[in-house]
Write an enzyme that holds these catalytic residues in place. Structure first.
Site, short mmCIF file in Angstrom:
data_model
loop_
_atom_site.label_atom_id
_atom_site.label_comp_id
_atom_site.label_asym_id
_atom_site.label_seq_id
_atom_site.Cartn_x
_atom_site.Cartn_y
_atom_site.Cartn_z
N CYS B 11 0.84 -1.18 0.00
CA CYS B 11 0.00 0.00 0.00
C CYS B 11 0.89 1.25 0.00
CB CYS B 11 -0.94 0.01 1.21
SG CYS B 11 -0.10 0.12 2.79
N PRO B 12 0.55 2.30 -0.70
CA PRO B 12 -0.72 2.54 -1.39
C PRO B 12 -0.68 2.24 -2.90
CG PRO B 12 0.48 4.58 -1.31
CD PRO B 12 1.40 3.52 -0.75
#
Lengths: 316, 73
Positions: B11-12
């Protein structure tokens, strides 16, 4: 790990304390802590300042005075220019100067990923140590910095954070918890911790875990960076936030009506977050007023220690 | 259907890649292959915030195929 006992050990590993405290003489104890991590902002100088503010914070949370520090650096010499390291260390040194902390040295190893942090040593009177887990019934809780730095730094990694948000979290993460700590000392605090990787609710749960009562958090009173709302709703959610929520699911009760973005903000892992101070109700208003007068403008009373199921947190 | 594989990214980045695919292919259905619970949750949030419907299928263990359908005009 086997438990460690020593007649001079005041605070150690047993209750997830922010820093260890060891008595040297009847009127002096050392406070020690170490923390290092990968960059959370793009600017190396700012990263250095943030890493120092973050490391010193553990000493401030105990009510101690940091005196000396050692740098810890992991640096990818093959892929990054050495000037980056120079800027990080310069930022760190400037922040140490501001805190009246003396850098004694450090150690660098080559690594694939950049990391910087410090080991910090401070002092405190053995009778003045503030523990993270001794809140008293009827106390109010003051939080001294806004939440949401984890969500916004996740967005930074994806190039999705606006300039204003980056500027605001950088200012906040660079701010020392020194003044907040010094001010709380004259207001008879019963417990204090600083908000970092486990988020507000994670660190709050360490505070209340062994108590015979419970903690109430008023979600409407929480200071936070407004940009974090839209970012969390579009999936800019750090892995640590999901882990914190999972880990705390049996301890924290979130009332209906608390919006999902606020729940995220309460579980959001922070870097160089504020202090969470538990203190008598009669002192809370005065401390809050003094903090706001001295530049800690976003400090707020965010909850209370109330009768209820032992060790639980209720978010309203 | 546009297929994107965001396995191997933390992530992200899965969210960023999915968002780019949405911008590049407005109105198209997307099939997103993710390999962690966190990515599944975050990509689903992005989709919901853009009013896409989300259908999730477990491929194996922590690997999921998310079918994102754009809002009907």
């Amino acid at each position: 790990m086997p438990s460690i006992s020593d007649p001079n050990l005041i605070a150690g590993m047993e209750s997830a304390e922010d820093a260890g405290v060891y008595k040297l003489s009847p009127d002096t104890a050392v406070v020690q802590t170490v923390d290092f991590f990968t960059p959370i902002v793009d600017d190396p100088y700012d990263f250095g300042r943030i890493a120092v503010a973050n490391s010193l914070s553990d000493v401030y949370a105990k009510g101690g005075r940091p005196l000396t520090a050692l740098n810890i650096v992991c640096f990818p010499l093959k892929t990054l220019n050495i000037s980056v390291l120079r800027d990080i260390l310069r930022g760190g040194l400037d922040k140490m100067k501001e805190a009246d902390v003396v850098l004694l040295g450090g150690h660098t190893v080559e690594d694939q990923e950049l990391k910087y942090g410090l080991s910090v040593t401070g002092i405190i009177h053995p009778n003045d140590v503030i523990f993270n887990n001794r809140p008293k019934m009827g106390d109010l809780l003051i939080l001294t910095k806004p939440l949401g730095t984890g969500i916004i730094s996740t967005a930074i990694k994806g190039d999705m954070a606006g300039e204003k948000a980056v500027f605001r979290i950088t200012q906040s993460m660079c701010a020392l918890n020194r003044k907040a700590s010094e001010m709380m000392l004259s207001e008879n605090p019963s417990a204090c911790t600083d908000i970092t990787g486990f988020g507000l609710l994670g660190h709050a749960s360490e505070m209340i875990r062994s108590a015979a009562f419970c903690m109430e958090i008023d979600s409407a009173a929480i200071p936070f960076f407004p940009e974090a709302v839209a970012l969390s709703e579009t999936g800019m959610v750090p892995g640590g936030l999901h882990r914190n929520r999972n880990y705390l699911k049996d301890v924290v009760e979130i009332s209906k009506g608390v919006p999902r973005h606020m729940e995220d903000i309460l579980f959001d892992p922070q870097t160089s977050g504020g202090l969470l101070i538990s203190l008598p109700e009669k002192n809370a208003g005065a401390l809050l007023g003094r903090m706001r007068d001295h530049g800690i403008r976003e400090a707020a009373i965010v909850g209370a220690i109330v009768p209820g199921p032992s060790g639980r947190i209720i978010v309203r | 259907m546009i297929e994107i594989d965001v396995r191997g990214f933390s992530c992200p980045i899965p969210v960023v890649k999915t968002q780019k695919a949405m911008q590049d292919n407005p109105g198209e259905e997307l099939a997103v292959l993710v390999e962690t619970e966190v990515s599944k949750e975050n990509v689903s949030r992005l989709a919901e915030s853009r009013k896409y419907s989300v259908e999730e299928k477990t491929v194996s263990g922590d690997e999921y195929l998310l079918t994102l359908r754009p809002p009907q005009e």
